[in-house]
Design a protein around this motif. Structure first.
Motif, PDB file in Angstrom:
ATOM      1  N   UNK A 147       8.793  15.807  12.332  1.00  0.00           N
ATOM      2  CA  UNK A 147       8.284  15.027  11.196  1.00  0.00           C
ATOM      3  C   UNK A 147       8.097  15.928   9.985  1.00  0.00           C
ATOM      4  N   UNK A 148       9.009  15.777   9.036  1.00  0.00           N
ATOM      5  CA  UNK A 148       8.992  16.642   7.850  1.00  0.00           C
ATOM      6  C   UNK A 148       8.902  15.776   6.595  1.00  0.00           C
ATOM      7  N   UNK A 149       8.021  14.774   6.652  1.00  0.00           N
ATOM      8  CA  UNK A 149       8.018  13.798   5.549  1.00  0.00           C
ATOM      9  C   UNK A 149       6.730  13.716   4.743  1.00  0.00           C
ATOM     10  N   UNK A 150       5.663  14.408   5.169  1.00  0.00           N
ATOM     11  CA  UNK A 150       4.414  14.238   4.392  1.00  0.00           C
ATOM     12  C   UNK A 150       3.813  15.567   3.926  1.00  0.00           C
ATOM     13  N   UNK A 178       0.817  -1.207   0.000  1.00  0.00           N
ATOM     14  CA  UNK A 178       0.000   0.000   0.000  1.00  0.00           C
ATOM     15  C   UNK A 178       0.854   1.263   0.000  1.00  0.00           C
ATOM     16  N   UNK A 179       0.323   2.334  -0.575  1.00  0.00           N
ATOM     17  CA  UNK A 179       0.999   3.635  -0.577  1.00  0.00           C
ATOM     18  C   UNK A 179       1.112   4.141   0.852  1.00  0.00           C
ATOM     19  N   UNK A 180       2.196   4.814   1.157  1.00  0.00           N
ATOM     20  CA  UNK A 180       2.246   5.487   2.450  1.00  0.00           C
ATOM     21  C   UNK A 180       3.647   5.649   2.976  1.00  0.00           C
ATOM     22  N   UNK A 181       3.917   6.841   3.494  1.00  0.00           N
ATOM     23  CA  UNK A 181       5.203   7.095   4.134  1.00  0.00           C
ATOM     24  C   UNK A 181       5.166   6.488   5.524  1.00  0.00           C
ATOM     25  N   UNK A 182       6.354   6.116   6.074  1.00  0.00           N
ATOM     26  CA  UNK A 182       6.355   5.599   7.443  1.00  0.00           C
ATOM     27  C   UNK A 182       5.794   6.647   8.412  1.00  0.00           C
ATOM     28  N   UNK A 183       4.864   6.235   9.277  1.00  0.00           N
ATOM     29  CA  UNK A 183       4.337   7.172  10.282  1.00  0.00           C
ATOM     30  C   UNK A 183       5.075   6.879  11.589  1.00  0.00           C
ATOM     31  N   UNK A 184       6.285   7.422  11.706  1.00  0.00           N
ATOM     32  CA  UNK A 184       7.123   7.144  12.871  1.00  0.00           C
ATOM     33  C   UNK A 184       6.925   8.227  13.916  1.00  0.00           C
ATOM     34  N   UNK A 185       7.100   7.814  15.171  1.00  0.00           N
ATOM     35  CA  UNK A 185       6.938   8.760  16.269  1.00  0.00           C
ATOM     36  C   UNK A 185       8.271   9.468  16.508  1.00  0.00           C
TER      37      UNK A 185
END
Ligand SMILES: Cc1ncc(COP(=O)(O)O)c(C=O)c1O
Length: 360
Positions: A29-32, A18-25
């Motif tokens: 967070x500058x990834x989405x 599935x599409x999606x950037x890692x949702x890390x804690x």
């Protein structure tokens, strides 16, 4: 799982992820490409008041055609279009999916110019539309001649033009968009998710909508309006295109809560767009600082910046993560993408970059 337990998935979906950037804690967070600012209090209060007033009516389905919201969006766009030209859905992704359902599909093709937004080919796949991938030049630009030649040769049913382009940041000139609109045999979708972040001088394709009945501009409240969690995207197009997507949209696709929240937020556009200016300042600061470090950084009209070139971008991504900063590896060899955040987030990112071994 035994072979008997495996669901009978379509062949073209087997083995895919599935599409999606890692949702890390992670602290930063500058990834989405989200807006780093929470809604200003005045906007939050308006939204809360409106939603509270709606609670007792939640037993009823929403307005299927989201007419009041479409009127408000047309007013926001302020370019002479009316609600008949505007359509809204759960994020601009859903608008694009509906466009492909109506104008793409089995036996039809869609073309994009990579590197670009990776959801476009995925939406094509999901709707059974064959994807034709063309490329931008080495500087990630799309020239008029190249775009027109590709469209002339392949005659795609749908063309995607992403401007400002994710992940590279730059806008496509209006002359290029107009040339493609004149050449294309089918629909031309200009994805303007980041339009509000453009530098002065960059022009929206909205101005072309009255003249090109097969040209669609998609926009979103997810970025400039800091409304990503609500899921409201929209498009501006000829009324016949709006009627066409109504053939494929699910009934009541946009919840009354989302419609009302968007309507409550839109009158606050000036306050929200003031935050956009602050984000643009950080974007420009990132571009300048990374160039100072000797990196290659394409100009950006968006709320993110592409930067490289690294021998191995995955090790730089990991090194930044070790400094508590999450950026995006968009799968473009040698490059990473960072979203412009608050001044403090930018400080942390730039200081982490400064700590990396030179030319990492
Ligand atoms: C170019 C582009 N288009 C569309 C979207 C999707 O936005 P939405 O939240 O409106 O679905 C994104 C999200 O990152 C994007 O980068």
């Amino acid at each position: 799982m035994s072979v008997f337990d495996e669901p009978p998935l379509r062949n073209d979906l087997r083995g895919r992820t599935p599409y999606g950037a890692p949702q890390l804690d992670v602290a930063v967070r500058l990834n989405t490409n989200e807006n780093p600012y929470q809604l200003p209090d005045a906007v939050g209060d308006s939204v809360a008041k409106t939603l509270h007033g709606l609670l007792r009516d939640l037993n009823r389905y929403p307005d299927r055609d989201a007419l009041a919201l479409r009127e408000d969006l047309a007013t926001y766009l302020d370019c002479g279009l009316s609600s008949a030209n505007v359509w809204a859905a759960n994020g601009s992704n859903e608008v694009q999916q509906q466009l492909l359902q109506a104008f793409g599909g089995p036996g039809r093709t869609a073309m994009g110019f990579s590197p670009s937004y990776s959801m476009h080919p995925l939406l094509a796949m999901g709707t059974g539309t064959r994807w034709l991938e063309s490329r931008r030049n080495a500087n990630f630009e799309l020239t008029r001649e190249h775009a027109m030649a590709q469209v002339r040769v392949y005659q795609p049913d749908v063309v995607f033009l992403c401007s400002p382009n994710n992940p590279t940041g730059g806008s496509i000139g209006l002359d290029v968009i107009e040339a493609v609109a004149a050449e294309a045999p089918g629909m031309v979708i200009v994805d303007e998710a980041y339009a509000e972040f453009a530098r002065s001088g960059s022009r929206s394709a909205l101005a072309l909508v009255p003249r090109y009945p097969r040209l669609v501009v998609t926009r979103t409240m997810s970025k400039a309006f800091a409304f990503a969690g609500v899921r409201v995207g929209y498009m501006a197009a000829h009324p016949a295109v709006v009627e066409a997507v109504q053939l494929v949209r699910l009934p009541y696709h946009l919840s009354s809560l989302a419609q009302a929240a968007a309507r409550a937020a839109l009158p606050h556009a000036p306050a929200l767009l003031a935050q956009v200016e602050a984000i643009k300042d950080q974007r420009d600061r990132i571009v300048a600082a990374l160039r100072e470090l000797g990196l290659i950084v394409p100009d950006s009209d968006a709320n993110f910046v592409l930067f490289g070139q690294f021998k191995d971008q995955t090790s730089v991504w990991q090194a930044l993560l070790d400094h508590g900063v999450l950026v995006r590896d968009v799968g473009l060899s040698g490059w990473l993408r960072v979203t412009a955040g608050t001044p403090e987030e930018t400080d942390t990112f730039l200081s982490a970059m400064g700590d990396l071994p030179h030319g990492a």
